[in-house]
Design an enzyme around this catalytic site. Structure first.
Site, PDB file in Angstrom:
ATOM      1  N   ALA A  84       0.817  -1.209   0.000  1.00 20.31           N
ATOM      2  CA  ALA A  84       0.000   0.000   0.000  1.00 20.31           C
ATOM      3  C   ALA A  84       0.855   1.265   0.000  1.00 20.31           C
ATOM      4  O   ALA A  84       0.465   2.286  -0.564  1.00 20.31           O
ATOM      5  CB  ALA A  84      -0.925  -0.005   1.210  1.00 20.31           C
ATOM      6  N   THR A  85       2.015   1.202   0.632  1.00 20.17           N
ATOM      7  CA  THR A  85       2.888   2.382   0.647  1.00 20.17           C
ATOM      8  C   THR A  85       3.238   2.780  -0.784  1.00 20.17           C
ATOM      9  O   THR A  85       3.105   3.952  -1.179  1.00 20.17           O
ATOM     10  CB  THR A  85       4.168   2.085   1.451  1.00 20.17           C
ATOM     11  OG1 THR A  85       3.789   1.778   2.790  1.00 20.17           O
ATOM     12  CG2 THR A  85       5.123   3.266   1.444  1.00 20.17           C
ATOM     13  N   ASN A  99      -6.645   3.422  10.116  1.00 20.43           N
ATOM     14  CA  ASN A  99      -5.860   2.332  10.698  1.00 20.43           C
ATOM     15  C   ASN A  99      -5.684   2.447  12.207  1.00 20.43           C
ATOM     16  O   ASN A  99      -5.340   1.478  12.865  1.00 20.43           O
ATOM     17  CB  ASN A  99      -4.485   2.243  10.028  1.00 20.43           C
ATOM     18  CG  ASN A  99      -3.792   3.576   9.938  1.00 20.43           C
ATOM     19  OD1 ASN A  99      -4.302   4.491   9.290  1.00 20.43           O
ATOM     20  ND2 ASN A  99      -2.659   3.719  10.582  1.00 20.43           N
ATOM     21  N   GLN A 127      -7.155  -0.903   5.199  1.00 21.68           N
ATOM     22  CA  GLN A 127      -7.813  -1.504   6.367  1.00 21.68           C
ATOM     23  C   GLN A 127      -9.264  -1.893   6.067  1.00 21.68           C
ATOM     24  O   GLN A 127      -9.974  -2.353   6.969  1.00 21.68           O
ATOM     25  CB  GLN A 127      -7.776  -0.541   7.566  1.00 21.68           C
ATOM     26  CG  GLN A 127      -6.387  -0.204   8.050  1.00 21.68           C
ATOM     27  CD  GLN A 127      -5.672  -1.390   8.717  1.00 21.68           C
ATOM     28  OE1 GLN A 127      -6.279  -2.402   9.061  1.00 21.68           O
ATOM     29  NE2 GLN A 127      -4.360  -1.266   8.898  1.00 21.68           N
ATOM     30  N   SER A 181      -2.681  -3.484   0.639  1.00 30.63           N
ATOM     31  CA  SER A 181      -1.569  -4.417   0.864  1.00 30.63           C
ATOM     32  C   SER A 181      -2.122  -5.802   1.140  1.00 30.63           C
ATOM     33  O   SER A 181      -3.073  -5.947   1.921  1.00 30.63           O
ATOM     34  CB  SER A 181      -0.786  -3.998   2.120  1.00 30.63           C
ATOM     35  OG  SER A 181       0.299  -3.184   1.791  1.00 30.63           O
ATOM     36  N   HIS A 195      -0.788  -8.286   2.862  1.00 35.73           N
ATOM     37  CA  HIS A 195      -0.525  -8.901   4.172  1.00 35.73           C
ATOM     38  C   HIS A 195      -1.520  -8.496   5.251  1.00 35.73           C
ATOM     39  O   HIS A 195      -1.485  -9.007   6.360  1.00 35.73           O
ATOM     40  CB  HIS A 195       0.906  -8.598   4.631  1.00 35.73           C
ATOM     41  CG  HIS A 195       1.168  -7.178   4.995  1.00 35.73           C
ATOM     42  ND1 HIS A 195       1.196  -6.755   6.292  1.00 35.73           N
ATOM     43  CD2 HIS A 195       1.395  -6.082   4.243  1.00 35.73           C
ATOM     44  CE1 HIS A 195       1.456  -5.447   6.319  1.00 35.73           C
ATOM     45  NE2 HIS A 195       1.575  -5.018   5.083  1.00 35.73           N
ATOM     46  N   THR A 219      10.938  -6.915 -12.266  1.00 39.05           N
ATOM     47  CA  THR A 219      10.299  -8.227 -12.396  1.00 39.05           C
ATOM     48  C   THR A 219       9.191  -8.396 -11.363  1.00 39.05           C
ATOM     49  O   THR A 219       9.402  -8.133 -10.180  1.00 39.05           O
ATOM     50  CB  THR A 219      11.367  -9.337 -12.219  1.00 39.05           C
ATOM     51  OG1 THR A 219      12.402  -9.092 -13.181  1.00 39.05           O
ATOM     52  CG2 THR A 219      10.784 -10.715 -12.435  1.00 39.05           C
ATOM     53  N   CYS A 259       3.461   1.683  12.194  1.00 38.03           N
ATOM     54  CA  CYS A 259       4.177   2.501  11.212  1.00 38.03           C
ATOM     55  C   CYS A 259       4.766   3.754  11.838  1.00 38.03           C
ATOM     56  O   CYS A 259       5.761   4.274  11.379  1.00 38.03           O
ATOM     57  CB  CYS A 259       3.241   2.942  10.102  1.00 38.03           C
ATOM     58  SG  CYS A 259       2.107   1.674   9.613  1.00 38.03           S
TER      59      CYS A 259
HETATM   60  N1  PMP Z   1      -2.296   2.504   4.627  1.00 35.97           N
HETATM   61  C1  PMP Z   1      -2.859   2.057   5.756  1.00 35.97           C
HETATM   62  C2  PMP Z   1      -4.211   2.566   6.153  1.00 35.97           C
HETATM   63  C3  PMP Z   1      -2.187   1.125   6.548  1.00 35.97           C
HETATM   64  O1  PMP Z   1      -2.757   0.674   7.675  1.00 35.97           O
HETATM   65  C4  PMP Z   1      -0.912   0.682   6.137  1.00 35.97           C
HETATM   66  C5  PMP Z   1      -0.133  -0.308   6.988  1.00 35.97           C
HETATM   67  N2  PMP Z   1       0.024   0.084   8.306  1.00 35.97           N
HETATM   68  C6  PMP Z   1      -0.379   1.174   4.946  1.00 35.97           C
HETATM   69  C7  PMP Z   1      -1.105   2.084   4.221  1.00 35.97           C
HETATM   70  C8  PMP Z   1       0.973   0.752   4.460  1.00 35.97           C
HETATM   71  O2  PMP Z   1       1.017  -0.613   4.162  1.00 35.97           O
HETATM   72  P1  PMP Z   1       2.385  -1.318   3.812  1.00 35.97           P
HETATM   73  O3  PMP Z   1       3.302  -1.066   4.966  1.00 35.97           O
HETATM   74  O4  PMP Z   1       2.030  -2.756   3.647  1.00 35.97           O
HETATM   75  O5  PMP Z   1       2.894  -0.708   2.561  1.00 35.97           O
END
Ligand code: PMP
Length: 378
Positions: A71-72, A152, A181, A199, A201, A237, A323
């Site tokens: 997601a980042t 989050n 989320q 994301s 995970h 890749t 984070c």
């Molecule tokens: N956006 C939100 C709302 C999140 O909760 C998170 C993860 N804490 C992220 C973005 C970033 O996800 P990632 O670290 O897997 O890139």
């Protein structure tokens, strides 16, 4: 035994996703860009995974997808990639101040280094974006509006359809939503959103995989160049096994989303009741928030100390968010919601799974009560 109650930070991969991951690694390991049988085979898996994700979310006709590292990266590509591409249309970006840092930082960069105008939107005490403020701030120079689906830290669910409706009165503006989320957890009007990120995970896929979904008509300036992968939007890749695992995990969580949500609402209600019986606890999550995220503050103890003590008693939860827990003394989300700074400095976030048992909640509450008696108050 550790009771893991930090599923908003990350989840254990689903067995189905891990099996798919292993199968692709062993049997379809080719580079999807290679022009031979092994490469075509990997490419088929990749395209099948792309189609499966779009279908799971019901956006096959309207959206396309770029596989990314999470997601980042998706938030960075959505914001910087679109802003650079559409800067001739206007320079204003509207956003909620309670976004994840992976949204806030690219927007800050765009405004501090590249001449864009970043305009925060008002949020109320529940963390809800003010629609009146959005209406007042929208104009023909706005090219992007970014508001997350589910916060989050607090689990606040934003009024995404209503926000989209307001944004789309302006044909040159795009609506981005960070759905990290929300995916697989709470219903979201995907069709209404021009570009959204997540994301794998967070819903049982692998770490290091994510996606940006975008309306087929949209264009971006790639952040990574040096290859034609992913239609030139992301050089490098592609992790085919991770993409397949993400598609499998998503199908699993989407399948049981409604029943899981009901179970989570019951868990949340029961937990909150027990929690609020403890004197010094103040609930930060609004009533109608996502039941997957429960945030509360301690009025007279240091949250980081309590979180550490909880972990040593076998309960892993989070203080602020994983984070921002390094170097961030207070929750900017809670401060933006107008919470008392003392409470904003001492939040604890708990995030269960539908499989969490009532006895585990009781064990957690007992452990918390003991710790609050043992640990010296502020
Ligand atoms: N956006 C939100 C709302 C999140 O909760 C998170 C993860 N804490 C992220 C973005 C970033 O996800 P990632 O670290 O897997 O890139």
């Amino acid at each position: 035994m550790t009771h893991y109650f930090d599923n908003a930070a990350t989840t254990r991969p689903l067995k189905e996703a891990l099996d798919a991951y292993e199968e692709v690694c062993l049997s379809h390991f080719g580079n999807p860009s290679s022009r031979h049988k092994t490469g075509f085979d990997a490419s088929d898996i990749l395209e099948e995974s792309r189609r499966a994700i779009l279908a799971s979310l019901g956006v096959s006709k309207t959206h396309d997808l770029v596989f990314l590292s999470g997601a980042t990266e998706a938030n960075n590509l959505a914001l910087k990639g679109a802003a650079f591409c559409y800067q001739n249309r206007g320079k204003k970006i509207l956003y909620s101040p309670i976004e994840h840092p992976s949204v806030l930082a690219p927007i800050a960069q765009l405004s501090e280094r590249f001449g864009f105008e970043a305009i925060p939107l008002k949020v109320d005490e529940k963390g809800l974006v003010s629609l009146e403020d959005l209406e007042a701030k929208m104009d023909k120079d706005v090219i992007l509006v970014s508001v997350m689906g589910v916060n989050n830290e607090t689990g606040t669910i934003e009024p995404i359809s209503r926000i989209a409706r307001i944004v789309h009165r302006f044909p040159k503006a795009f609506f981005h939503s960070d759905l990290t989320q929300a995916i697989g957890k709470v219903p979201m009007p995907f069709q209404d959103i021009d570009l959204f990120s997540f994301s794998a995970h967070k819903f049982g896929g692998m770490k290091g995989n994510g996606a940006l979904l975008y309306k087929k008509t949209m264009r971006f300036l790639p952040l990574l160049s040096g290859g034609e992968q992913e239609k030139g939007l992301r050089a490098g890749t592609v992790d085919v096994a991770g993409a397949k695992a993400m598609a499998v995990a998503l199908a699993e969580v989407e399948k049981s989303k409604a029943s899981n949500l009901e179970r989570m609402k019951i868990l949340r209600e029961s937990f909150v009741k027990k929690l609020l019986a403890i004197d010094e606890i103040v609930l930060n999550s609004p009533d109608e928030s996502s039941p997957y995220v429960i945030d509360f503050s301690l009025s007279s103890h240091k949250a980081s100390v309590v979180v550490e003590a909880l972990s040593s008693r076998g309960y892993d939860v989070s203080s602020v968010s994983a984070c921002s827990s390094k170097g961030e003394p207070s929750s900017y989300v809670l401060l933006a919601m107008g919470k008392d700074p003392r409470l904003a400095a001492n939040p604890i976030r708990v995030s269960f799974l539908p499989s969490t048992k009532e006895e585990e909640l009781d064990g957690f509450i007992d452990a918390l009560k003991h710790i609050l008696q043992e640990v010296r108050p502020l």
